[in-house]
Design an enzyme around this catalytic site. Sequence first.
Site, short mmCIF file in Angstrom:
data_model
loop_
_atom_site.label_atom_id
_atom_site.label_comp_id
_atom_site.label_asym_id
_atom_site.label_seq_id
_atom_site.Cartn_x
_atom_site.Cartn_y
_atom_site.Cartn_z
N VAL A 55 0.84 -1.20 0.00
CA VAL A 55 0.00 0.00 0.00
C VAL A 55 0.88 1.26 0.00
O VAL A 55 0.57 2.24 -0.67
CB VAL A 55 -1.00 -0.01 1.18
CG1 VAL A 55 -1.85 1.25 1.19
CG2 VAL A 55 -1.90 -1.25 1.11
N CYS A 56 1.99 1.21 0.71
CA CYS A 56 2.90 2.36 0.73
C CYS A 56 3.50 2.60 -0.65
O CYS A 56 3.66 3.75 -1.08
CB CYS A 56 4.00 2.16 1.76
SG CYS A 56 3.37 2.11 3.45
N THR A 57 3.81 1.54 -1.35
CA THR A 57 4.33 1.68 -2.71
C THR A 57 3.29 2.35 -3.60
O THR A 57 3.61 3.29 -4.34
CB THR A 57 4.74 0.30 -3.27
OG1 THR A 57 5.79 -0.23 -2.45
CG2 THR A 57 5.22 0.41 -4.71
N MET A 91 3.07 6.16 -2.49
CA MET A 91 4.23 6.97 -2.88
C MET A 91 4.32 7.11 -4.41
O MET A 91 4.69 8.17 -4.91
CB MET A 91 5.52 6.38 -2.31
CG MET A 91 5.58 6.37 -0.79
SD MET A 91 5.62 8.02 -0.04
CE MET A 91 3.95 8.13 0.59
#
Length: 153
Positions: free
Chosen positions: A43-45, A48
């Site tokens: 999810v962070c990928t 970002m």
Amino acid sequence: MVNVGDKAPEFELVDTDLKMRKLSEFKGKKVVLSFFVAASSPVCTTEMCTFRDRWGEISALGAQVIGISNDGPFANKAFAEKFHFNYPILGDYKSKTIRDYDILMPDLLHVKGYDAAKRSIFVVDESGSVTYKWVSESPLVEPNYQEIIDSLK
């Protein structure tokens, strides 16, 4: 707790080139502080990369994105290089800034002592005041990117 209308707490955090960066160096610009849970997590990928892909829109509004996690500079550097981020990724490896913004998520995924930042967005105006705040209790929920863009207008 940091709320809309408050002065954004100053920080000094390490970037992917081991340079110390402060919030105050961006004074005079709008800043999107994107606190993310963990470098290279799915999810962070997505989050970002969405900021990377919408950089033109964000930059045209006079804003700067800064990604912050409690990962160290080497993990953040590998993450930033792999996905070609066009904005600073800072490491809050002691979680001081994460605590200052009151967004610490203790025991991530029920792993005792594995603390992280709650997925959070703070938009800071040119004078250093918070004009937008979004904090998720779930690390799996992405922010509303259009709402963030709209808050910059």
